[in-house]
Design a protein around this motif. Structure first.
Motif, PDB file in Angstrom:
ATOM      1  N   GLU A   7      27.460  60.102  16.786  1.00 26.46           N
ATOM      2  CA  GLU A   7      27.836  59.313  17.856  1.00 26.46           C
ATOM      3  C   GLU A   7      28.403  58.036  17.594  1.00 26.46           C
ATOM      4  N   PHE A   8      28.023  57.299  16.251  1.00 24.22           N
ATOM      5  CA  PHE A   8      28.609  56.018  16.060  1.00 24.22           C
ATOM      6  C   PHE A   8      30.059  56.374  15.775  1.00 24.22           C
ATOM      7  N   TRP A   9      30.697  57.568  14.807  1.00 24.01           N
ATOM      8  CA  TRP A   9      31.817  57.733  14.558  1.00 24.01           C
ATOM      9  C   TRP A   9      32.751  57.984  15.679  1.00 24.01           C
ATOM     10  N   VAL A  10      32.191  58.848  16.699  1.00 20.98           N
ATOM     11  CA  VAL A  10      33.036  59.153  17.871  1.00 20.98           C
ATOM     12  C   VAL A  10      33.350  57.563  18.794  1.00 20.98           C
ATOM     13  N   GLY A  11      32.300  56.683  18.918  1.00 18.69           N
ATOM     14  CA  GLY A  11      32.572  55.502  19.384  1.00 18.69           C
ATOM     15  C   GLY A  11      33.549  54.790  18.858  1.00 18.69           C
ATOM     16  N   ALA A  12      33.427  54.749  17.642  1.00 18.06           N
ATOM     17  CA  ALA A  12      34.684  53.972  16.714  1.00 18.06           C
ATOM     18  C   ALA A  12      35.799  54.482  16.996  1.00 18.06           C
ATOM     19  N   TYR A  13      36.025  55.802  16.853  1.00 20.84           N
ATOM     20  CA  TYR A  13      37.188  56.345  17.022  1.00 20.84           C
ATOM     21  C   TYR A  13      37.863  56.420  18.656  1.00 20.84           C
ATOM     22  N   LEU A  14      37.060  56.304  19.623  1.00 19.60           N
ATOM     23  CA  LEU A  14      37.429  56.336  20.949  1.00 19.60           C
ATOM     24  C   LEU A  14      37.922  54.725  21.157  1.00 19.60           C
ATOM     25  N   ARG A  15      37.158  53.712  20.616  1.00 19.92           N
ATOM     26  CA  ARG A  15      37.704  52.301  20.655  1.00 19.92           C
ATOM     27  C   ARG A  15      39.107  52.263  19.788  1.00 19.92           C
ATOM     28  N   ARG A  16      39.217  52.607  18.731  1.00 25.00           N
ATOM     29  CA  ARG A  16      40.526  52.603  18.059  1.00 25.00           C
ATOM     30  C   ARG A  16      41.605  53.252  18.934  1.00 25.00           C
ATOM     31  N   LEU A  17      41.378  54.350  19.317  1.00 23.64           N
ATOM     32  CA  LEU A  17      42.300  54.900  20.085  1.00 23.64           C
ATOM     33  C   LEU A  17      42.689  53.884  21.458  1.00 23.64           C
ATOM     34  N   GLU A  92      38.943  64.875  24.131  1.00 23.94           N
ATOM     35  CA  GLU A  92      39.991  65.023  24.584  1.00 23.94           C
ATOM     36  C   GLU A  92      41.141  63.733  24.583  1.00 23.94           C
ATOM     37  N   ILE A  93      42.137  63.847  24.141  1.00 22.35           N
ATOM     38  CA  ILE A  93      43.226  63.048  24.044  1.00 22.35           C
ATOM     39  C   ILE A  93      44.218  63.557  24.948  1.00 22.35           C
ATOM     40  N   GLU A  94      45.055  62.698  25.838  1.00 19.55           N
ATOM     41  CA  GLU A  94      45.911  63.027  26.659  1.00 19.55           C
ATOM     42  C   GLU A  94      47.109  61.937  26.391  1.00 19.55           C
ATOM     43  N   ASP A  95      48.326  62.375  25.608  1.00 24.86           N
ATOM     44  CA  ASP A  95      49.194  61.365  25.167  1.00 24.86           C
ATOM     45  C   ASP A  95      50.532  62.040  24.932  1.00 24.86           C
ATOM     46  N   LYS A  96      51.656  61.675  25.769  1.00 26.93           N
ATOM     47  CA  LYS A  96      52.692  62.371  25.461  1.00 26.93           C
ATOM     48  C   LYS A  96      53.651  62.066  24.114  1.00 26.93           C
ATOM     49  N   LYS A  97      53.050  61.161  23.571  1.00 25.95           N
ATOM     50  CA  LYS A  97      53.763  60.646  22.315  1.00 25.95           C
ATOM     51  C   LYS A  97      52.932  61.756  21.222  1.00 25.95           C
ATOM     52  N   ALA A  98      51.774  62.384  21.583  1.00 28.46           N
ATOM     53  CA  ALA A  98      51.078  63.180  20.555  1.00 28.46           C
ATOM     54  C   ALA A  98      50.644  62.331  19.501  1.00 28.46           C
ATOM     55  N   ARG A  99      49.802  61.171  19.711  1.00 34.20           N
ATOM     56  CA  ARG A  99      49.104  60.169  18.953  1.00 34.20           C
ATOM     57  C   ARG A  99      47.645  60.719  18.929  1.00 34.20           C
ATOM     58  N   HIS A 100      47.177  60.936  17.789  1.00 34.70           N
ATOM     59  CA  HIS A 100      45.900  61.245  17.725  1.00 34.70           C
ATOM     60  C   HIS A 100      45.116  60.195  16.463  1.00 34.70           C
ATOM     61  N   LEU A 101      45.680  59.594  15.747  1.00 32.74           N
ATOM     62  CA  LEU A 101      45.149  58.518  14.851  1.00 32.74           C
ATOM     63  C   LEU A 101      44.361  59.245  13.671  1.00 32.74           C
ATOM     64  N   LEU A 102      44.090  60.680  13.845  1.00 34.31           N
ATOM     65  CA  LEU A 102      43.117  61.080  12.777  1.00 34.31           C
ATOM     66  C   LEU A 102      43.620  61.091  11.449  1.00 34.31           C
ATOM     67  N   ASP A 103      45.008  60.807  11.159  1.00 32.79           N
ATOM     68  CA  ASP A 103      45.420  60.524   9.819  1.00 32.79           C
ATOM     69  C   ASP A 103      45.392  59.128   9.251  1.00 32.79           C
ATOM     70  N   THR A 104      44.842  58.156  10.278  1.00 31.27           N
ATOM     71  CA  THR A 104      44.937  56.735   9.919  1.00 31.27           C
ATOM     72  C   THR A 104      43.432  56.556   8.978  1.00 31.27           C
ATOM     73  N   PRO A 105      43.936  55.831   7.999  1.00 31.92           N
ATOM     74  CA  PRO A 105      42.879  55.165   7.032  1.00 31.92           C
ATOM     75  C   PRO A 105      41.600  54.882   7.694  1.00 31.92           C
ATOM     76  N   GLY A 106      40.355  54.925   7.325  1.00 33.78           N
ATOM     77  CA  GLY A 106      39.486  54.505   8.089  1.00 33.78           C
ATOM     78  C   GLY A 106      38.672  55.338   9.078  1.00 33.78           C
ATOM     79  N   LEU A 107      39.321  56.334   9.487  1.00 36.84           N
ATOM     80  CA  LEU A 107      38.734  57.305  10.545  1.00 36.84           C
ATOM     81  C   LEU A 107      38.086  58.571   9.816  1.00 36.84           C
ATOM     82  N   ASP A 108      38.208  58.442   8.234  1.00 35.75           N
ATOM     83  CA  ASP A 108      37.321  59.459   7.669  1.00 35.75           C
ATOM     84  C   ASP A 108      35.984  59.308   7.852  1.00 35.75           C
ATOM     85  N   ARG A 109      34.990  60.366   7.896  1.00 37.24           N
ATOM     86  CA  ARG A 109      33.619  59.923   7.844  1.00 37.24           C
ATOM     87  C   ARG A 109      32.911  60.871   7.107  1.00 37.24           C
TER      88      ARG A 109
END
Length: 109
Positions: A7-17, A92-109
Motif C-alpha cells: 500500500e505504501f509503495w503504490v501510494g508513492a508510485y502514484l504520487r511519482r506518476l 492502470e496508466i493512460e499515457d500516449k507517451k508510454a511513460r510508466h517510470l518503472l525503470d526510475t531509480p527509487g521505485l524498486d521495492r
C-alpha cells in the motif's frame, strides 16, 4: 532492511506518476501489506502492456512485460490474474507517451 508495504509503495508510485503528469489510478486493491502489483500501461491507441515484478538471474528484482497487445485483451488477462490472486493490486496508466517510470531509480521495492 525492512520492506515497504504494498500500500505504501503504490501510494508513492502514484504520487511519482502524478508529479510527472502521468495519469494513473488503482483498478484493484489487494493485500495492503504484501500483495503483488501489476501495472497496465495503455497508450490510448487500443494497445497496452502489462508489467509484473520478476526475479532476475542474479536474484535481483525487476519489472518485466507480462502481456503486450490489445487493450481489451490486457484487461481480460488482468481479470484472470485477479481471479487467481485476489491479493493482487492492479494499477492502470493512460499515457500516449508510454511513460510508466518503472525503470526510475527509487521505485524498486
Amino acid at each position: 532492511m525492512e520492506r515497504l508495504t504494498t500500500e505504501f509503495w503504490v501510494g508513492a508510485y502514484l504520487r511519482r506518476l502524478q508529479n510527472e503528469g502521468v495519469p494513473a489510478f488503482v483498478n484493484a486493491k489487494g493485500d495492503r501489506t504484501a500483495g503483488a502489483v501489476m501495472v497496465k500501461l495503455s497508450t490510448l491507441d487500443g494497445r497496452a502492456q502489462v508489467f509484473q515484478r520478476t526475479v532476475s538471474g542474479d536474484g535481483g528484482r525487476m519489472w518485466s512485460v507480462f502481456f503486450e497487445g490489445d487493450d481489451a485483451a490486457a484487461d481480460a488477462s488482468l481479470s484472470r490474474q485477479r481471479q487467481i490472486d485476489p491479493d493482487l493490486w492492479i494499477i492502470e496508466i493512460e499515457d500516449k507517451k508510454a511513460r510508466h517510470l518503472l525503470d526510475t531509480p527509487g521505485l524498486d521495492r
